[in-house]
Write a protein that holds these residues in place. Structure first.
Motif, PDB file in Angstrom:
ATOM      1  N   PHE A 140      -2.377  14.381  -1.421  1.00  0.00           N
ATOM      2  CA  PHE A 140      -2.941  12.936  -2.244  1.00  0.00           C
ATOM      3  C   PHE A 140      -3.958  13.496  -3.198  1.00  0.00           C
ATOM      4  O   PHE A 140      -4.950  14.227  -2.729  1.00  0.00           O
ATOM      5  CB  PHE A 140      -3.320  11.780  -1.251  1.00  0.00           C
ATOM      6  N   THR A 166       1.416   7.208 -11.332  1.00  0.00           N
ATOM      7  CA  THR A 166       1.455   7.657 -10.024  1.00  0.00           C
ATOM      8  C   THR A 166       2.743   8.275  -9.561  1.00  0.00           C
ATOM      9  O   THR A 166       3.804   7.645 -10.217  1.00  0.00           O
ATOM     10  CB  THR A 166       0.857   6.602  -9.064  1.00  0.00           C
ATOM     11  N   PHE A 225      -0.321  -0.202  -4.392  1.00  0.00           N
ATOM     12  CA  PHE A 225       0.781   0.482  -5.184  1.00  0.00           C
ATOM     13  C   PHE A 225       0.490  -0.213  -6.511  1.00  0.00           C
ATOM     14  O   PHE A 225       0.549  -1.558  -6.615  1.00  0.00           O
ATOM     15  CB  PHE A 225       1.981   0.246  -4.689  1.00  0.00           C
ATOM     16  N   SER A 258       6.222   6.178 -10.452  1.00  0.00           N
ATOM     17  CA  SER A 258       6.178   4.660 -10.682  1.00  0.00           C
ATOM     18  C   SER A 258       6.609   4.164 -11.795  1.00  0.00           C
ATOM     19  O   SER A 258       7.222   5.003 -12.654  1.00  0.00           O
ATOM     20  CB  SER A 258       4.381   4.381 -10.748  1.00  0.00           C
ATOM     21  N   ALA A 277       5.107   9.841  -5.884  1.00  0.00           N
ATOM     22  CA  ALA A 277       5.385  10.129  -4.441  1.00  0.00           C
ATOM     23  C   ALA A 277       5.950  11.496  -4.446  1.00  0.00           C
ATOM     24  O   ALA A 277       7.008  11.815  -5.254  1.00  0.00           O
ATOM     25  CB  ALA A 277       6.195   9.113  -4.042  1.00  0.00           C
ATOM     26  N   ASN A 335       0.137   9.670  -4.835  1.00  0.00           N
ATOM     27  CA  ASN A 335      -0.658   8.826  -3.944  1.00  0.00           C
ATOM     28  C   ASN A 335       0.360   8.327  -2.943  1.00  0.00           C
ATOM     29  O   ASN A 335      -0.067   7.409  -2.198  1.00  0.00           O
ATOM     30  CB  ASN A 335      -1.411   7.822  -4.644  1.00  0.00           C
ATOM     31  N   ASP A 336       1.356   9.006  -2.733  1.00  0.00           N
ATOM     32  CA  ASP A 336       2.445   8.270  -2.078  1.00  0.00           C
ATOM     33  C   ASP A 336       3.527   9.366  -1.273  1.00  0.00           C
ATOM     34  O   ASP A 336       3.530  10.492  -2.200  1.00  0.00           O
ATOM     35  CB  ASP A 336       3.128   7.123  -2.651  1.00  0.00           C
ATOM     36  N   ARG A 337       4.218   9.027  -0.593  1.00  0.00           N
ATOM     37  CA  ARG A 337       5.344  10.062   0.295  1.00  0.00           C
ATOM     38  C   ARG A 337       6.492   9.657  -0.294  1.00  0.00           C
ATOM     39  O   ARG A 337       6.980   8.366  -0.354  1.00  0.00           O
ATOM     40  CB  ARG A 337       4.974   9.961   1.564  1.00  0.00           C
ATOM     41  N   ARG A 350       0.883  -1.310   0.018  1.00  0.00           N
ATOM     42  CA  ARG A 350      -0.058  -0.030   0.052  1.00  0.00           C
ATOM     43  C   ARG A 350       0.945   1.365   0.137  1.00  0.00           C
ATOM     44  O   ARG A 350       1.911   1.406   0.823  1.00  0.00           O
ATOM     45  CB  ARG A 350      -0.747   0.107   1.280  1.00  0.00           C
ATOM     46  N   THR A 351       0.321   2.419  -0.662  1.00  0.00           N
ATOM     47  CA  THR A 351       1.022   3.566  -0.551  1.00  0.00           C
ATOM     48  C   THR A 351       0.481   4.470   0.627  1.00  0.00           C
ATOM     49  O   THR A 351      -0.354   3.835   1.342  1.00  0.00           O
ATOM     50  CB  THR A 351       0.465   4.500  -1.830  1.00  0.00           C
ATOM     51  N   ALA A 352       1.286   5.476   0.986  1.00  0.00           N
ATOM     52  CA  ALA A 352       0.862   6.086   2.090  1.00  0.00           C
ATOM     53  C   ALA A 352      -0.609   6.764   2.103  1.00  0.00           C
ATOM     54  O   ALA A 352      -1.120   7.086   3.353  1.00  0.00           O
ATOM     55  CB  ALA A 352       1.893   7.394   2.143  1.00  0.00           C
ATOM     56  N   SER A 353      -1.080   6.965   0.918  1.00  0.00           N
ATOM     57  CA  SER A 353      -2.564   7.095   0.869  1.00  0.00           C
ATOM     58  C   SER A 353      -3.563   6.125   1.081  1.00  0.00           C
ATOM     59  O   SER A 353      -4.776   6.382   1.116  1.00  0.00           O
ATOM     60  CB  SER A 353      -2.838   7.929  -0.624  1.00  0.00           C
TER      61      SER A 353
END
Length: 114
Positions: free
Chosen positions: A56, A48, A42, A90, A50, A76-78, A35-38
């Motif tokens: 997000f 996408t 993934f 990505s 980060a 969608n990620d950090r 999973r992403t931070a959001s």
């Protein structure tokens, strides 16, 4: 008086945000998992990215300054966690920009209005 100060701060931050809607720097790519931070799963082949601080769901146009290719991605990620890099893409986004083999690229990043 507090309302006036808050209004000035809001106007100032809005002006700064408008000017700071474009950045130039180094991009890299990552192929994490899980999973992403959001909270989203993934997808390495997705479009996408980060970013350390953008909200997000922010849509960005990323242009590879070396070859002129551009792609729209969603934050969608950090990351990235290497200080000299501005954004992690990505694998799918890196392929679209043509820099996956090199690992990094100099890019221009623009916030896309919804």
């Amino acid at each position: 008086m507090n309302k006036i100060i808050l209004s000035v701060l809001f106007i100032s931050s809005s002006i700064l945000s408008a000017h700071a809607a474009t950045w130039t720097g180094k991009a890299s790519y990552y192929s994490g998992g899980g999973r992403t931070a959001s909270g989203a799963r993934f997808n390495p082949g997705g479009l996408t990215a980060a970013h350390r601080s953008l909200p997000f769901g922010t849509h960005l146009r990323v242009t590879n300054l070396g070859n002129g290719r551009s792609v729209q991605v969603t934050v969608n990620d950090r990351g990235p966690f290497i200080r000299s890099r501005l954004i992690d893409m990505s694998r799918g986004a890196a392929d679209a920009l043509g820099f996956r083999r090199a690992g990094t690229a100099r890019v221009k990043i623009e916030v896309v209005e919804k």
